[in-house]
Design a protein around this motif. Structure first.
Motif, PDB file in Angstrom:
ATOM      1  N   TYR A  53       2.280  -4.440  -5.764  1.00  0.00           N
ATOM      2  CA  TYR A  53       1.983  -3.333  -4.867  1.00  0.00           C
ATOM      3  C   TYR A  53       1.885  -2.030  -5.660  1.00  0.00           C
ATOM      4  CZ  TYR A  53       3.523  -6.617  -1.211  1.00  0.00           C
ATOM      5  OH  TYR A  53       3.687  -7.707  -0.381  1.00  0.00           O
ATOM      6  N   GLY A  54       0.650  -1.577  -5.830  1.00  0.00           N
ATOM      7  CA  GLY A  54       0.432  -0.357  -6.594  1.00  0.00           C
ATOM      8  C   GLY A  54       0.860  -0.478  -8.041  1.00  0.00           C
ATOM      9  N   ASP A  86       1.023   4.641  -3.014  1.00  0.00           N
ATOM     10  CA  ASP A  86      -0.271   4.840  -3.670  1.00  0.00           C
ATOM     11  C   ASP A  86      -0.817   6.255  -3.526  1.00  0.00           C
ATOM     12  OD1 ASP A  86      -0.273   2.224  -4.483  1.00  0.00           O
ATOM     13  OD2 ASP A  86      -1.574   1.501  -2.861  1.00  0.00           O
ATOM     14  N   GLN A  87      -0.312   6.998  -2.533  1.00  0.00           N
ATOM     15  CA  GLN A  87      -0.850   8.336  -2.270  1.00  0.00           C
ATOM     16  C   GLN A  87       0.259   9.384  -2.435  1.00  0.00           C
ATOM     17  OE1 GLN A  87      -3.580   8.472   1.259  1.00  0.00           O
ATOM     18  NE2 GLN A  87      -2.851   6.373   1.603  1.00  0.00           N
ATOM     19  N   HIS A  96       0.812  -1.222   0.000  1.00  0.00           N
ATOM     20  CA  HIS A  96       0.000   0.000   0.000  1.00  0.00           C
ATOM     21  C   HIS A  96       0.849   1.278   0.000  1.00  0.00           C
ATOM     22  CE1 HIS A  96      -3.461  -2.490   0.543  1.00  0.00           C
ATOM     23  NE2 HIS A  96      -3.158  -2.838   1.782  1.00  0.00           N
ATOM     24  N   ARG A 143       4.198   0.983  -8.154  1.00  0.00           N
ATOM     25  CA  ARG A 143       4.438   2.256  -7.462  1.00  0.00           C
ATOM     26  C   ARG A 143       5.240   2.068  -6.180  1.00  0.00           C
ATOM     27  NH1 ARG A 143      -0.804   2.989  -9.407  1.00  0.00           N
ATOM     28  NH2 ARG A 143      -1.730   2.264  -7.453  1.00  0.00           N
ATOM     29  N   SER A 144       5.019   0.956  -5.504  1.00  0.00           N
ATOM     30  CA  SER A 144       5.793   0.683  -4.298  1.00  0.00           C
ATOM     31  C   SER A 144       7.273   0.497  -4.631  1.00  0.00           C
ATOM     32  CB  SER A 144       5.250  -0.564  -3.587  1.00  0.00           C
ATOM     33  OG  SER A 144       6.090  -0.949  -2.530  1.00  0.00           O
TER      34      SER A 144
END
Length: 282
Positions: A52-53, A23-24, A20, A56-57
């Motif tokens: 994961y993402g 993601d932001q 997670h 993105r992770s």
């Protein structure tokens, strides 16, 4: 501090999970700081995955590790089962390496068992290892029957670990999977080692036993749960945290020592399984 042996490498019992994370965008700098704080404090393991993402992770980790010496780190990533073929695995691996801004992984895991024959995946992993793109390989979310099937494949016994859900509220692997791995001298990598509310009960933070033991040692319940997961010295726990303070709190759990009476009280309240259970997954 205890150490855990994975392949021929010794690492600390607590690493950095990244599910997670990335993601932001609004908290990206905070998450990078959390990872770097952990590395500055002596943590060497970072666990991530192409899942994961959707990368993105891995990109976040790649940015976070730039100030550090690559040889001091232990990087783990995972391949989707549908990307674990002899043609696709090298492509997925190269994409992961590019996002992580590194030339090799210390450990590459098959994220879970899929439709690609295990024989083909093992060959692809061994080829990547021979090319120097990974140092070791393993699996994730494999139950006992899966591990036994892997061991029947030529080269399957070169697997060095199995990453599974494991915490005080999810002890299912202790019936047969963990004993099987111990016989093969395979360490467990525990994801979600700080138990979710649904496995200990939604009111686990109000549990008097957990409260009393944590208070006696001046730690939080989360630190107590993390200490439980690594108690035997054969488990690498990878809690995820996007907070630098929480990362440091997690690391302190490695030094927590309980009395025999406290261990027994936890075992009585949350007993190991007495029969086979389906492998728990998140």
């Amino acid at each position: 501090m205890k150490s855990v042996t994975i392949g021929d490498r010794q690492v600390g019992p607590i690493g950095l999970g990244t599910w997670h994370m990335g993601d932001q965008p609004q908290i990206r700098s905070q998450e990078i700081k959390a990872l770097q704080t952990g590395l500055d404090a002596g943590i060497t393991v970072i666990d991530t995955a192409e899942m994961y993402g959707e990368g993105r992770s891995e990109s976040l980790v790649g940015e976070a590790i730039q100030p550090f010496k690559r040889e001091d780190l232990y990087l783990i990533s995972k391949v989707y089962p549908w990307n674990a073929s002899k043609t696709q695995l090298p492509i997925s691996l190269d994409h992961s390496l590019k996002r992580l801004e590194t030339d090799y992984l210390d450990l590459y895991l098959l994220h879970w068992s899929g439709d690609v024959p295990l024989e083909e995946t093992v060959l692809a992993l061994e080829t990547a290892k021979a090319a120097g793109k990974i140092r070791d390989w393993g699996v994730s979310n494999f139950d006992t029957a899966d591990m036994e099937a892997l061991w029947r494949i030529p080269g399957g016994d070169r697997c060095v670990t199995n990453e599974v859900l494991y915490n005080l509220g999810s002890r299912g692997i202790e019936y047969d999977l963990k004993p099987w791995m111990q016989r093969q001298k395979l360490p467990v990598i525990a994801y979600s080692p700080i138990a979710q509310g649904d496995s200990l009960g939604d009111d686990f933070l109000a549990n008097k036993l957990l409260q009393d033991i944590a208070a006696a040692h001046h730690v939080s319940i989360f630190q107590l749960l993390l200490a439980w997961s690594i108690r035997e010295g054969q488990t690498l726990a990878i809690p995820q945290s996007g907070s630098a303070d929480h990362v440091l709190d997690n690391l302190k759990a490695a030094d927590l020592v309980l009395t025999e009476a406290e261990w027994q009280a936890l075992a009585k309240a949350y007993p190991k399984p007495t029969q086979k259970q389906p492998l728990a997954m998140l």
